[in-house]
Motif scaffolding. Structure first.
Motif, mmCIF file in Angstrom:
data_model
loop_
_atom_site.group_PDB
_atom_site.id
_atom_site.type_symbol
_atom_site.label_atom_id
_atom_site.label_comp_id
_atom_site.label_asym_id
_atom_site.label_seq_id
_atom_site.Cartn_x
_atom_site.Cartn_y
_atom_site.Cartn_z
ATOM 1 N N LYS A 1 -3.584 -0.951 -15.561
ATOM 2 C CA LYS A 1 -2.356 -1.681 -15.260
ATOM 3 C C LYS A 1 -1.661 -2.161 -16.532
ATOM 4 N N LYS B 1 6.258 4.527 -6.322
ATOM 5 C CA LYS B 1 7.475 4.651 -5.505
ATOM 6 C C LYS B 1 7.777 6.110 -5.201
ATOM 7 N N LYS C 1 4.430 1.794 -11.392
ATOM 8 C CA LYS C 1 5.259 1.422 -10.241
ATOM 9 C C LYS C 1 6.230 2.540 -9.881
#
Length: 140
Positions: free
Chosen positions: A83, A94, A90
């Motif tokens: 992360k 998506k 992200k």
């Protein structure tokens, strides 16, 4: 809407896709350097060969670190590091979510079509133009 398990699978899919993409891109650079070195040895003088050989050997070490890092970051124990390092996660999630929802919608609509046309299956199998390629009388 996606349930928690589907979201988890999409997260894993995005992570593996991102890490695999980085590893593959890095390996392609090494392949390009190898090809350039080969062509340089054939067509040009030694000064370029020495430069490309040095670049290839140096990048080979970097490539090893990139691939090893990608493998290590794919495990659950390194999720915190993943992360921190992979800032575009992200965006990948998506993209994978959009693609998955699109496929689910497509599968759902084709399932409805299959239900509507299910009565035609038995008539299609018994029609004279259907050929499975397998002859019951001669094949064992």
């Amino acid at each position: 809407s996606l349930n928690l398990r589907q979201k988890s699978v999409i997260g894993i899919m995005a992570k593996i896709t991102l890490l695999s993409g980085v590893a593959l891109f890095s390996s392609q650079i090494l392949l390009f350097l190898g090809g350039a070195l080969y062509l340089t040895e054939i067509f040009w003088n030694n000064s370029y060969v020495q430069l490309l050989w040095s670049l290839k050997m140096g990048y080979s070490a970097i490539n090893t670190v990139i691939i090893s890092g990608s493998i290590a970051l794919s495990f659950d124990f390194s999720y915190k590091w993943y992360k921190k390092i992979c800032r575009i996660n992200k965006i990948c999630v998506k993209c994978c979510t959009w693609s998955t929802k699109k496929k689910i919608t497509k599968i759902s609509s084709s399932s409805m079509d299959n239900l509507i046309n299910s009565s035609n299956i038995s008539s299609n199998l018994s029609s004279p133009h259907y050929d499975s390629g397998y002859n019951i009388d001669t094949d064992d």
